[in-house]
Design an enzyme around this catalytic site. Structure first.
Site, short mmCIF file in Angstrom:
data_model
loop_
_atom_site.label_atom_id
_atom_site.label_comp_id
_atom_site.label_asym_id
_atom_site.label_seq_id
_atom_site.Cartn_x
_atom_site.Cartn_y
_atom_site.Cartn_z
NE ARG A 91 -1.84 -4.83 19.96
CZ ARG A 91 -2.63 -3.92 19.38
NH1 ARG A 91 -2.11 -2.90 18.76
NH2 ARG A 91 -3.94 -4.05 19.43
NE ARG A 134 -15.48 -3.00 24.20
CZ ARG A 134 -14.35 -3.70 24.14
NH1 ARG A 134 -13.74 -3.86 22.98
NH2 ARG A 134 -13.84 -4.27 25.22
CD GLN A 177 -10.22 -9.85 24.40
OE1 GLN A 177 -10.14 -11.07 24.57
NE2 GLN A 177 -9.45 -9.19 23.57
CG ASP A 200 -3.45 -4.81 23.44
OD1 ASP A 200 -3.27 -5.96 23.91
OD2 ASP A 200 -4.56 -4.40 23.08
CE LYS A 221 -6.73 -5.08 17.73
NZ LYS A 221 -7.12 -6.09 18.74
CB SER A 222 -11.36 -1.76 21.99
OG SER A 222 -10.18 -2.42 22.34
C1 S3P Z 1 -9.38 -5.83 24.38
C2 S3P Z 1 -8.97 -6.20 25.63
C3 S3P Z 1 -7.60 -6.69 25.91
C4 S3P Z 1 -6.64 -6.36 24.78
C5 S3P Z 1 -7.21 -6.61 23.42
C6 S3P Z 1 -8.48 -5.82 23.22
C7 S3P Z 1 -10.78 -5.40 24.21
O1 S3P Z 1 -7.66 -8.10 26.05
O2 S3P Z 1 -5.44 -7.09 24.91
O3 S3P Z 1 -6.31 -6.29 22.38
O4 S3P Z 1 -11.11 -4.81 23.16
O5 S3P Z 1 -11.58 -5.64 25.12
P1 S3P Z 1 -8.05 -8.81 27.45
O6 S3P Z 1 -9.41 -8.42 27.79
O7 S3P Z 1 -7.96 -10.29 27.18
O8 S3P Z 1 -6.99 -8.35 28.42
#
Ligand code: S3P
Length: 428
Positions: free
Chosen positions: A385, A16, A160, A311, A11-12
């Protein structure tokens, strides 16, 4: 739980790849994109900002971007659905464009803190024109053509937040630096490099990093291959550990060390997770993993490990309930501001299914007895989740576990129920 499977793309990285492709002139391709609702919202937002994104019949996404700081004023509010990542990263990317854009999301996203992102973006010169109480969504951001680079010491460990500042930094002249006391997932840094930006990352203090980006680069279109999401793989993986007789192979799971705190913790708990083959794919390490059912024992999980498994505490809570002995997970304050208050949610999910669990300050303590009575109905609170973790618990509990709503699973793991059934899970 038997068989061999590959969970959907990370997902991340998917968010991006779309955002960086949208900021790059020329054709970027993305293979293995996670086509979950969160990421599809980001794709729509990038379209509303002027980029062209198409999905080929072969599943390959082709993006024709607008260039750094090239977003056009969107005609409609940008709807990010349930996604903190999509909304926060896009705020950073929009900050350096001379446009006004409104950001919105569902009831869960509207409750989540955005001030942490807006503070540095305002320091760089963007303006928040309208906002709901406490800087929450819906909010309208006025970007600036003359953003100033900053050195920002992140007050919370958040990838994030770091990513929003770096994406804004793309539009600013000179060097933008983010200092993090605890290293968080570094996919933005890796992908920025992949798209030709000049970015360096150095150790900072005991667990942190100092990341410096050279602004106003000419990004080069790239081909991105998205590996399987370790946070999604965590669900079938823990199911295989707790369901007796299981023997499962999960293919091509990303093993970036800033994402695999759960895997490390499970190994300490006695989990049998064997690495079959490792390789490097598109700038990320990946591995095929073989998991066999294991008798787990309770462990202490240190607070500095939290960013690498942020997560995964819900599903770790499930594993801990099936372990023998006490698992203490420390330093979980950030869990309170996820898709739901996941600290309370993990405790509630376990308690209603007969597990002995307590919250002490920011710590979660699970007293595992090796078996879980089950029989409870778990309130999922718009959180994918919670839904998946509760269902995994039900695969091994004495009585089935029910959830009130499975709809949000599609935000991160489309095809979850079918995939789990193909491995032998009894989900009705
Ligand atoms: C993510 C960062 C995490 C994570 C989220 C995805 C990302 O959040 O919990 O599911 O893709 O950068 P935070 O940056 O708020 O900790």
């Amino acid at each position: 739980m038997q068989g061999r499977t590959r969970v959907p793309g990370d997902k991340s990285i998917s968010h991006r790849a779309l955002i960086l492709g949208a900021l790059t002139v020329g054709e970027t391709t993305v293979a293995g994109l996670l086509e979950g609702e969160d990421v599809l919202h980001t794709a729509d937002a990038m379209r509303a900002l002027g980029a062209k994104l198409e999905r080929g019949a072969d599943g390959l996404w082709r993006i024709h971007g607008v260039g750094v700081a090239g977003f056009a004023q969107p005609a409609v509010p940008l709807d990010f659905g349930n996604s903190g990542t999509g909304s926060r990263l896009a705020l950073g990317a929009v900050a350096g464009c001379p446009i006004k854009a409104t950001f919105d999301g569902d009831a869960s996203l509207r409750k989540r803190p955005m001030r942490r992102i807006l503070d540095p973006l305002e320091k760089m010169g963007a303006r928040v024109v309208e906002q709901a109480e406490g800087g929450r969504l819906p909010l309208t951001l006025q970007g600036a053509a003359d953003l100033v680079p900053i050195t920002y010491e992140a007050p919370v460990a958040s990838a994030q937040l770091k990513s929003a500042v770096l994406l804004a930094g793309l539009a600013a002249p000179g060097e933008t630096t983010v200092i993090e006391a605890e290293a968080t997932r570094d996919h933005t840094e890796r992908l920025l490099k992949h798209f030709g930006a000049k970015i360096t990352s150095k150790p900072h203090g005991e667990h942190g990093r100092r990341i410096t980006l050279q602004g106003q680069p000419e990004l080069e279109p790239a081909n991105v291959v998205v590996p399987a999401d370790p946070s999604s793989a965590a669900f079938p993986l823990v199911a295989a550990l707790i369901v007796p007789g299981s023997d499962l192979v999960l293919e091509a799971v990303m093993t970036n060390p800033l994402r695999t705190g759960l895997y490390k913790t499970l190994a300490e708990m006695g989990a049998k997770i064997e690495t079959l083959a490792t390789r490097d794919d598109g700038g990320e390490e990946i591995a095929d993993l073989r998991i066999t059912a294991s008798q787990l024992k309770g462990v202490e999980v240190p607070p500095e490990r939290a960013p690498s498994m942020i997560d995964e505490y819900l599903i770790l809570g499930v594993a801990a309930a099936f372990a023998q002995g006490t698992t203490r997970m420390r330093g979980l304050q950030e869990l309170r501001v996820k898709e739901s208050d996941r600290l309370a949610a993990t405790a509630d999910m376990l308690r209603i299914n007969g597990v002995d669990v307590q919250i002490e300050g920011d710590d979660l303590i699970v007293n595992g007895k090796g078996t879980v009575p089950g029989g409870g109905e778990v309130k999922t609170d718009m959180d994918h989740r919670i839904a998946m973790s509760a269902l995994m618990m039900g695969l091994a509990s004495e009585q089935p576990v029910r959830i009130d709503d499975s709809g949000f699973i599609a935000t991160s793991f489309p095809g979850f129920v079918e995939l789990m059934r193909s491995l032998g899970a009894d989900l009705a």
